[in-house]
Enzyme design. Sequence first.
Site: not given
Ligand code: KIV
Length: 269
Positions: A42-43, A81, A111, A113, A179
Amino acid sequence: MPTVRDLQAMAGEEPITMLTAYDAVTASIVDDTGVDVILVGDSMGNAVLGHDDTLPVTLDEMASRVGAVARGADDALVVADMPFLSFGADERESIQNCGRMLKEEGANAVKLESGPHTIELTERLTDLGIPTMAHLGLTPQSVNQTGYTRQATGHEEAEEIVDLAREHEAAGAFALVLEHIPANLAAQVTETVDIPTIGIGAGGDCDGQVLVFTDVVGLSESSPPFAEQFGDVRGEVADAVDEYIDAVESGEFPGESHSHTEDELDELY
Ligand code: KIV
């Protein structure tokens, strides 16, 4: 395509490589290099969608990008994510949202958080066949509570990370992202759990490393202190676009090879 079990077998034997990607073309380049895991992070919110943080990323945006990455990648494990508030508030909805990434978009895992609120959900997802990666330490969806600073710098918070790591492993998480936490804490977590740890700003003793694609290739305008730039794609793109503009302005482009004519169209009237 490696399964989560293949990935687990790599832990402690060979470093696991993970990189983000947000579209099919990037995913195919990254996949061809032999990276083990592609995270559709989600970056994307800050990296490619122009937001200040990851909070505005929607489930539909994530689904669309996961589908594109899954179509572009043949060999890497693709992890979706889960965006802010797409999980955690309601169990049934969380499961449906996570399941959509595998069932409709072709992801291999999700994934989350993580925190105390994701332990039961991790267990439920794992039981249902949705491999789940946990994420501890700096969790950018909590930016309004924590900022983007180093996490777990004191005893209490560090012990909480170790406990949460153990609890997520027991709940069935197949791997753990750590992280922006101290390297010596990440090393202890890696010692403590049997599942692979994948670090970002967490030192060199994790079982693997992850970074954001745009930081790695030098496409980002700014990067976090723990990232490393291995290329200058921003500069190369700018050079190519400059050359294109010059060629159009000077009349060099398009040339004969880019055009075609039809004799019978020489005189229309
Ligand atoms: O959103 C993302 O790219 C991440 C990574 C930096 C681990 O969660």
